[in-house]
Structure formats: C-alpha cells, structure tokens
Design a protein around this motif. Structure first.
Motif, PDB file in Angstrom:
ATOM      1  N   GLU A 238       0.852  -1.189   0.000  1.00  0.00           N
ATOM      2  CA  GLU A 238       0.000   0.000   0.000  1.00  0.00           C
ATOM      3  C   GLU A 238       0.886   1.236   0.000  1.00  0.00           C
ATOM      4  O   GLU A 238       2.051   1.183   0.411  1.00  0.00           O
ATOM      5  N   SER A 239       0.355   2.364  -0.454  1.00  0.00           N
ATOM      6  CA  SER A 239       1.137   3.593  -0.563  1.00  0.00           C
ATOM      7  C   SER A 239       1.386   4.204   0.821  1.00  0.00           C
ATOM      8  O   SER A 239       0.538   4.138   1.716  1.00  0.00           O
ATOM      9  N   GLY A 240       2.562   4.817   0.974  1.00  0.00           N
ATOM     10  CA  GLY A 240       2.919   5.419   2.256  1.00  0.00           C
ATOM     11  C   GLY A 240       3.509   6.799   2.072  1.00  0.00           C
ATOM     12  O   GLY A 240       3.958   7.167   0.980  1.00  0.00           O
ATOM     13  N   HIS A 241       3.515   7.582   3.154  1.00  0.00           N
ATOM     14  CA  HIS A 241       4.071   8.926   3.081  1.00  0.00           C
ATOM     15  C   HIS A 241       4.535   9.404   4.452  1.00  0.00           C
ATOM     16  O   HIS A 241       4.179   8.842   5.488  1.00  0.00           O
ATOM     17  N   LEU A 242       5.354  10.435   4.416  1.00  0.00           N
ATOM     18  CA  LEU A 242       5.852  11.092   5.618  1.00  0.00           C
ATOM     19  C   LEU A 242       5.554  12.574   5.489  1.00  0.00           C
ATOM     20  O   LEU A 242       5.793  13.172   4.434  1.00  0.00           O
ATOM     21  N   ALA A 243       5.014  13.163   6.556  1.00  0.00           N
ATOM     22  CA  ALA A 243       4.641  14.574   6.519  1.00  0.00           C
ATOM     23  C   ALA A 243       5.066  15.259   7.807  1.00  0.00           C
ATOM     24  O   ALA A 243       5.290  14.609   8.840  1.00  0.00           O
ATOM     25  N   VAL A 244       5.175  16.580   7.745  1.00  0.00           N
ATOM     26  CA  VAL A 244       5.462  17.396   8.925  1.00  0.00           C
ATOM     27  C   VAL A 244       4.320  18.377   9.127  1.00  0.00           C
ATOM     28  O   VAL A 244       3.557  18.670   8.198  1.00  0.00           O
ATOM     29  N   LEU A 245       4.208  18.879  10.333  1.00  0.00           N
ATOM     30  CA  LEU A 245       3.169  19.849  10.660  1.00  0.00           C
ATOM     31  C   LEU A 245       3.664  21.247  10.331  1.00  0.00           C
ATOM     32  O   LEU A 245       4.772  21.637  10.718  1.00  0.00           O
ATOM     33  N   HIS A 246       2.850  22.006   9.606  1.00  0.00           N
ATOM     34  CA  HIS A 246       3.195  23.381   9.256  1.00  0.00           C
ATOM     35  C   HIS A 246       1.977  24.244   9.522  1.00  0.00           C
ATOM     36  O   HIS A 246       1.086  24.361   8.680  1.00  0.00           O
ATOM     37  N   GLY A 247       1.930  24.837  10.705  1.00  0.00           N
ATOM     38  CA  GLY A 247       0.733  25.566  11.104  1.00  0.00           C
ATOM     39  C   GLY A 247      -0.429  24.601  11.264  1.00  0.00           C
ATOM     40  O   GLY A 247      -0.316  23.592  11.959  1.00  0.00           O
TER      41      GLY A 247
ATOM     42  N   GLY B 232      -1.724  14.348  10.160  1.00  0.00           N
ATOM     43  CA  GLY B 232      -1.994  15.551  10.937  1.00  0.00           C
ATOM     44  C   GLY B 232      -2.548  15.234  12.310  1.00  0.00           C
ATOM     45  O   GLY B 232      -2.103  15.797  13.323  1.00  0.00           O
ATOM     46  N   ARG B 233      -3.502  14.340  12.389  1.00  0.00           N
ATOM     47  CA  ARG B 233      -4.085  13.983  13.677  1.00  0.00           C
ATOM     48  C   ARG B 233      -3.045  13.334  14.588  1.00  0.00           C
ATOM     49  O   ARG B 233      -3.044  13.568  15.802  1.00  0.00           O
ATOM     50  N   ALA B 234      -2.173  12.517  13.996  1.00  0.00           N
ATOM     51  CA  ALA B 234      -1.130  11.883  14.807  1.00  0.00           C
ATOM     52  C   ALA B 234      -0.234  12.928  15.460  1.00  0.00           C
ATOM     53  O   ALA B 234       0.152  12.796  16.626  1.00  0.00           O
ATOM     54  N   MET B 235       0.096  13.993  14.712  1.00  0.00           N
ATOM     55  CA  MET B 235       0.965  15.034  15.258  1.00  0.00           C
ATOM     56  C   MET B 235       0.213  15.972  16.195  1.00  0.00           C
ATOM     57  O   MET B 235       0.733  16.360  17.249  1.00  0.00           O
ATOM     58  N   LEU B 236      -1.013  16.343  15.836  1.00  0.00           N
ATOM     59  CA  LEU B 236      -1.796  17.238  16.687  1.00  0.00           C
ATOM     60  C   LEU B 236      -2.033  16.615  18.059  1.00  0.00           C
ATOM     61  O   LEU B 236      -2.090  17.324  19.073  1.00  0.00           O
TER      62      LEU B 236
ATOM     63  N   LEU C 270      12.521  16.290  22.609  1.00  0.00           N
ATOM     64  CA  LEU C 270      11.717  16.987  23.606  1.00  0.00           C
ATOM     65  C   LEU C 270      10.318  16.401  23.727  1.00  0.00           C
ATOM     66  O   LEU C 270       9.513  16.863  24.537  1.00  0.00           O
ATOM     67  N   GLY C 271      10.028  15.379  22.915  1.00  0.00           N
ATOM     68  CA  GLY C 271       8.696  14.798  22.925  1.00  0.00           C
ATOM     69  C   GLY C 271       7.709  15.518  22.037  1.00  0.00           C
ATOM     70  O   GLY C 271       6.514  15.227  22.070  1.00  0.00           O
ATOM     71  N   TRP C 272       8.182  16.451  21.214  1.00  0.00           N
ATOM     72  CA  TRP C 272       7.307  17.192  20.310  1.00  0.00           C
ATOM     73  C   TRP C 272       7.193  16.440  18.977  1.00  0.00           C
ATOM     74  O   TRP C 272       8.129  15.744  18.565  1.00  0.00           O
ATOM     75  N   PRO C 273       6.074  16.592  18.275  1.00  0.00           N
ATOM     76  CA  PRO C 273       5.902  15.882  17.002  1.00  0.00           C
ATOM     77  C   PRO C 273       6.788  16.471  15.904  1.00  0.00           C
ATOM     78  O   PRO C 273       6.582  17.603  15.485  1.00  0.00           O
TER      79      PRO C 273
END
Length: 269
Positions: free
Chosen positions: A110-119, A152-156, A227-230
């Motif tokens: 299955e397709s996968g991706h990596l993302a970062v939170l930006h605002g 996004g939900r994982a990081m939020l 620091l435990g931040w996403p």
C-alpha cells in the motif's frame, strides 16, 4: 556529582571541555520553553557560574544566544535559528524517513508517506506509491488540512492543549476538502477535535476514512523529537473496502516505522 561528559552523553572524557560545555548550554536552552537565567543553567548543568557567564558572553557575541537584560535571562539567538534552518534545508527527516517508508510500502503493498506539521496544515516530504494502487492527492510539497489527515491527527495529538487551542481558536480555523465547505466546516469544532485526538492518544495511532479522498482510508503514527514534540508522522493509505487485516497491518507498520524514525533522530520514543 556526575562528570560533564556523562551529562552530555559522551562515553569518554572530552579533550575539549569548553566545546562540550558550550554544546551543553545550547542543548539546555533548546530544551526550555523560554529564556532562562544564567544561574539556572549553571545549576542544571552543574557548571561554575563564572564558566557559564563567560561562555554565554562569547555565544552572545556570535549570535547563538541573546541576553535579555531586563529579565536577566538568556535565550537562543538568530545564529542558532540559522543552524536549525540549515538542518531543515538538508532534509534529514526526508533522508532518514524515505527508506523506512519505502520498506513499509514494499511490505504492505500500500502507498505510504511522511509529513510534517506546518501551522494547521501537513506538508508532505516523502511519498512512496505502491504498484497498482489508486492515485493519491498527496505528493511531495502538497499541503492538506491537518485535522482531516491521519498524519496531521497523529501530530496534533502530541501537542500541549494550549498549543492546540492556539492553532484552532474558532470554527473558521477548520478548513475542508468537501463540496459544501459551509456545511462541513460547521461540523468541526474544537470539542470534536479534542475527542478525535483523545482517541488517537488512546490507540497510539490516527485514522481517517474518506475525509481526504472518498473511498480511501489512512492510518498514521507520530515521530517525536528529543523533547517529545511531534517532528513528523508516517502514514499508509489503502482502500476503505480492504479487509480488517489490511488496516491492522497498516497500523502496526506505521507504529513500527515511526518508532524507528524517532530513534534515528534521538527522539523520546
């Protein structure tokens, strides 16, 4: 009293103690939520105050720390920010995460991706498409509303309540991808977001079903820094008509891949 080399993680005594002390001070400042007094730094690192003041003065001259005389505190300076910008430009997260995402895609099909939170958005850094799978709206450089995506939900879910509230002060903050923006945006409230994220924290991974693309579902897990931040999130997307075994394998896979990437960036997990 522990030797400084132990406190900064060295296995053997340093031949350049001033360098170790300087890096220890910068690391300590980076771990704080705001500027701190020099005496606090000296106490935390078990260093002589005179040494700390001397090193802070040198770092202030070079722009790595800034002195706030009215508050009698020190914080990170512009030069430290430039270092972090250089880190971002070199895309270490993408470089470290790409082989993990690729291995995950090969294993699951299955397709996968990596993302970062930006605002309030997620920004996709890595996209690995599985053969003979539906095309996705996600791609490198694409931004999507964080509250609608698994990444996004994982990081939020890893953010402190005050930070989360600052990102979503009212209903207008909740963007939508559906044909009726007014109707869909009205369905999202801060209370609903908190309930969704509470479930994410309970499970350890996030999910979305058809909220980004009808017919497709995703699961994602957070990558956390020291620091435990996403720092990022890894996700897998599959048909929402897939058997339960696919979703279970995807959830396990993203958890394992995210934990490994956290380890590679010396995160807390």
């Amino acid at each position: 009293m522990r030797p400084l080399d132990e406190r900064v993680g060295a296995s053997t005594p340093s031949k350049v103690p001033a360098a170790d002390q300087t890096l220890a001070i910068l690391s300590h400042l980076a771990a704080q939520r705001g500027p701190v007094p020099a005496a606090t730094i000296a106490q935390a690192l078990e260093l002589p105050r005179s040494t700390v003041y001397h090193l802070l003065a040198v770092m202030a001259e070079r722009g790595f720390v800034v002195h706030l005389p009215e508050e009698r505190r020190y914080g990170l300076g512009v030069s430290a920010f430039e270092l972090s910008s250089g880190f971002s430009r070199q895309q270490p997260l993408a470089r470290l995460g790409r082989p993990l995402v690729a291995a995950l895609v090969d294993r699951l099909g299955e397709s996968g991706h990596l993302a970062v939170l930006h605002g309030r958005d997620v920004l996709y850094l890595v996209e690995e498409r599985a053969p003979r799978r539906p095309s996705l709206v996600t791609d490198v450089g694409v931004r999507l509303p964080a509250h609608l995506t698994a990444t996004g939900r994982a990081m939020l879910a890893e953010l402190p309540p005050a930070q989360l509230r600052a990102l979503y002060p009212d209903r207008a903050a909740f963007a939508t991808r559906h044909p009726s923006p007014e109707a869909d945006a009205a369905e999202w409230t801060y209370g609903r977001l908190k309930r969704v994220l509470a479930e994410v924290r309970l499970r350890g991974w996030a999910a979305e079903d058809g909220e980004v693309t009808p017919g497709l579902a995703s699961v994602g897990a957070p990558v956390v820094d020291h620091l435990g931040w996403p720092a990022a999130a890894i996700a897998v997307t599959y048909s929402n008509e897939s058997p339960d075994e696919t979703a279970d394998a995807a959830a396990t896979g993203v958890l394992d891949a995210a934990a490994e990437l956290s380890r590679r960036i010396r995160g807390t997990r």
